[in-house]
Design a protein around this motif. Sequence first.
Motif, PDB file in Angstrom:
ATOM      1  N   LEU A  72      94.229  20.482  85.831  1.00 43.23           N
ATOM      2  CA  LEU A  72      95.650  20.200  85.870  1.00 43.23           C
ATOM      3  C   LEU A  72      96.253  20.883  84.655  1.00 43.23           C
ATOM      4  O   LEU A  72      95.763  20.724  83.542  1.00 43.23           O
ATOM      5  N   LEU A  73      97.292  21.663  84.872  1.00 43.20           N
ATOM      6  CA  LEU A  73      97.928  22.374  83.767  1.00 43.20           C
ATOM      7  C   LEU A  73      99.256  21.719  83.432  1.00 43.20           C
ATOM      8  O   LEU A  73     100.054  21.418  84.327  1.00 43.20           O
ATOM      9  N   LEU A  74      99.482  21.492  82.153  1.00 45.54           N
ATOM     10  CA  LEU A  74     100.761  20.996  81.660  1.00 45.54           C
ATOM     11  C   LEU A  74     101.357  22.088  80.780  1.00 45.54           C
ATOM     12  O   LEU A  74     100.707  22.547  79.831  1.00 45.54           O
ATOM     13  N   ALA A  75     102.567  22.488  81.086  1.00 45.98           N
ATOM     14  CA  ALA A  75     103.192  23.612  80.394  1.00 45.98           C
ATOM     15  C   ALA A  75     103.708  23.215  79.019  1.00 45.98           C
ATOM     16  O   ALA A  75     104.167  22.092  78.808  1.00 45.98           O
ATOM     17  N   SER A  76     103.639  24.162  78.087  1.00 41.67           N
ATOM     18  CA  SER A  76     104.238  23.924  76.776  1.00 41.67           C
ATOM     19  C   SER A  76     105.728  23.677  76.987  1.00 41.67           C
ATOM     20  O   SER A  76     106.337  24.208  77.912  1.00 41.67           O
ATOM     21  N   GLY A  77     106.288  22.839  76.161  1.00 45.70           N
ATOM     22  CA  GLY A  77     107.698  22.488  76.301  1.00 45.70           C
ATOM     23  C   GLY A  77     107.925  21.239  77.140  1.00 45.70           C
ATOM     24  O   GLY A  77     109.033  20.721  77.172  1.00 45.70           O
ATOM     25  N   THR A  78     106.878  20.745  77.835  1.00 44.64           N
ATOM     26  CA  THR A  78     107.015  19.505  78.598  1.00 44.64           C
ATOM     27  C   THR A  78     107.322  18.381  77.626  1.00 44.64           C
ATOM     28  O   THR A  78     106.612  18.183  76.650  1.00 44.64           O
ATOM     29  N   GLU A  79     108.396  17.643  77.899  1.00 49.36           N
ATOM     30  CA  GLU A  79     108.857  16.628  76.952  1.00 49.36           C
ATOM     31  C   GLU A  79     108.387  15.238  77.341  1.00 49.36           C
ATOM     32  O   GLU A  79     108.061  14.967  78.500  1.00 49.36           O
ATOM     33  N   GLY A  80     108.382  14.355  76.352  1.00 52.83           N
ATOM     34  CA  GLY A  80     108.006  12.971  76.575  1.00 52.83           C
ATOM     35  C   GLY A  80     108.343  12.132  75.358  1.00 52.83           C
ATOM     36  O   GLY A  80     108.989  12.599  74.414  1.00 52.83           O
ATOM     37  N   PHE A 120     101.785  18.187  69.712  1.00 51.47           N
ATOM     38  CA  PHE A 120     103.205  17.968  69.975  1.00 51.47           C
ATOM     39  C   PHE A 120     104.084  18.418  68.818  1.00 51.47           C
ATOM     40  O   PHE A 120     103.646  18.438  67.675  1.00 51.47           O
ATOM     41  N   THR A 121     105.316  18.750  69.167  1.00 53.49           N
ATOM     42  CA  THR A 121     106.365  19.011  68.165  1.00 53.49           C
ATOM     43  C   THR A 121     107.551  18.117  68.514  1.00 53.49           C
ATOM     44  O   THR A 121     107.709  17.712  69.676  1.00 53.49           O
ATOM     45  N   SER A 122     108.367  17.808  67.544  1.00 51.32           N
ATOM     46  CA  SER A 122     109.534  16.960  67.827  1.00 51.32           C
ATOM     47  C   SER A 122     110.599  17.772  68.557  1.00 51.32           C
ATOM     48  O   SER A 122     110.686  18.990  68.402  1.00 51.32           O
ATOM     49  N   VAL A 123     111.393  17.064  69.351  1.00 49.51           N
ATOM     50  CA  VAL A 123     112.460  17.717  70.141  1.00 49.51           C
ATOM     51  C   VAL A 123     113.691  17.877  69.274  1.00 49.51           C
ATOM     52  O   VAL A 123     114.045  17.067  68.509  1.00 49.51           O
ATOM     53  N   ALA A 145     103.384  21.530  72.368  1.00 51.25           N
ATOM     54  CA  ALA A 145     103.493  22.755  71.572  1.00 51.25           C
ATOM     55  C   ALA A 145     102.751  23.916  72.230  1.00 51.25           C
ATOM     56  O   ALA A 145     102.976  25.065  71.870  1.00 51.25           O
ATOM     57  N   ALA A 146     101.885  23.626  73.187  1.00 55.60           N
ATOM     58  CA  ALA A 146     101.102  24.671  73.863  1.00 55.60           C
ATOM     59  C   ALA A 146     100.762  24.201  75.262  1.00 55.60           C
ATOM     60  O   ALA A 146     100.830  23.012  75.560  1.00 55.60           O
ATOM     61  N   ASP A 147     100.393  25.148  76.121  1.00 55.41           N
ATOM     62  CA  ASP A 147      99.917  24.777  77.452  1.00 55.41           C
ATOM     63  C   ASP A 147      98.621  23.980  77.303  1.00 55.41           C
ATOM     64  O   ASP A 147      97.783  24.295  76.447  1.00 55.41           O
ATOM     65  N   LEU A 148      98.465  22.958  78.149  1.00 60.49           N
ATOM     66  CA  LEU A 148      97.236  22.173  78.159  1.00 60.49           C
ATOM     67  C   LEU A 148      96.591  22.258  79.532  1.00 60.49           C
ATOM     68  O   LEU A 148      97.284  22.188  80.546  1.00 60.49           O
ATOM     69  N   ARG A 149      95.284  22.377  79.556  1.00 58.74           N
ATOM     70  CA  ARG A 149      94.534  22.304  80.814  1.00 58.74           C
ATOM     71  C   ARG A 149      93.661  21.070  80.737  1.00 58.74           C
ATOM     72  O   ARG A 149      92.827  20.930  79.838  1.00 58.74           O
ATOM     73  N   LEU A 150      93.868  20.161  81.667  1.00 56.65           N
ATOM     74  CA  LEU A 150      93.085  18.936  81.727  1.00 56.65           C
ATOM     75  C   LEU A 150      92.047  19.083  82.834  1.00 56.65           C
ATOM     76  O   LEU A 150      92.362  19.533  83.931  1.00 56.65           O
ATOM     77  N   ALA A 151      90.828  18.686  82.558  1.00 55.85           N
ATOM     78  CA  ALA A 151      89.760  18.762  83.548  1.00 55.85           C
ATOM     79  C   ALA A 151      88.789  17.624  83.281  1.00 55.85           C
ATOM     80  O   ALA A 151      88.701  17.108  82.170  1.00 55.85           O
ATOM     81  N   GLY A 152      88.074  17.206  84.329  1.00 60.15           N
ATOM     82  CA  GLY A 152      87.074  16.163  84.141  1.00 60.15           C
ATOM     83  C   GLY A 152      87.067  15.169  85.272  1.00 60.15           C
ATOM     84  O   GLY A 152      87.494  15.471  86.388  1.00 60.15           O
TER      85      GLY A 152
END
Length: 138
Positions: free
Chosen positions: A44-52, A135-138, A12-19
């Motif tokens: 590491l950036l994961l863009a909003s809209g990335t599906e899974g 997350f949001t449903s597709v 639902a939004a961009d995520l920035r992972l760090a650590g």
Amino acid sequence: MALTAGLRVKLAADLRLAGSVVPAVPAAEDPAAADAIVGSLGSLLLASGTEGTVERVDEPQPQQPSHEVREYVRLTSLLEDFGHQMPPASRKQLEEQIATLEPDWIAHREQKPRVTVRVRLDNGFVLDGTPEDVFTSV
């Protein structure tokens, strides 16, 4: 939105992972590897809209009370148990301390238990222990 295993979702939004980067080995298989740090992840950036796909939905976990909430509980217990024996000035001071902590107590009581999920993204990344509201449903 309640997520279920097998449901298709998207960020639902961009995520920035760090650590730290650690092996993805369950502690039961290799206790030494579970705590080993392999390297550092800048970000590491994961863009909003990335599906899974949701692989697992974890049971709701109550959030840990803050220091202020624990102090509110301690002081109200003290007032209830010993307030009638306290000198008036001490009792008044205790009541004032409780009043300043009451908004934290109210906010804590209104919190819902946090549901986390494990999602395998289509790009191969796995997000585990992630709050479901990411997350949001597709």
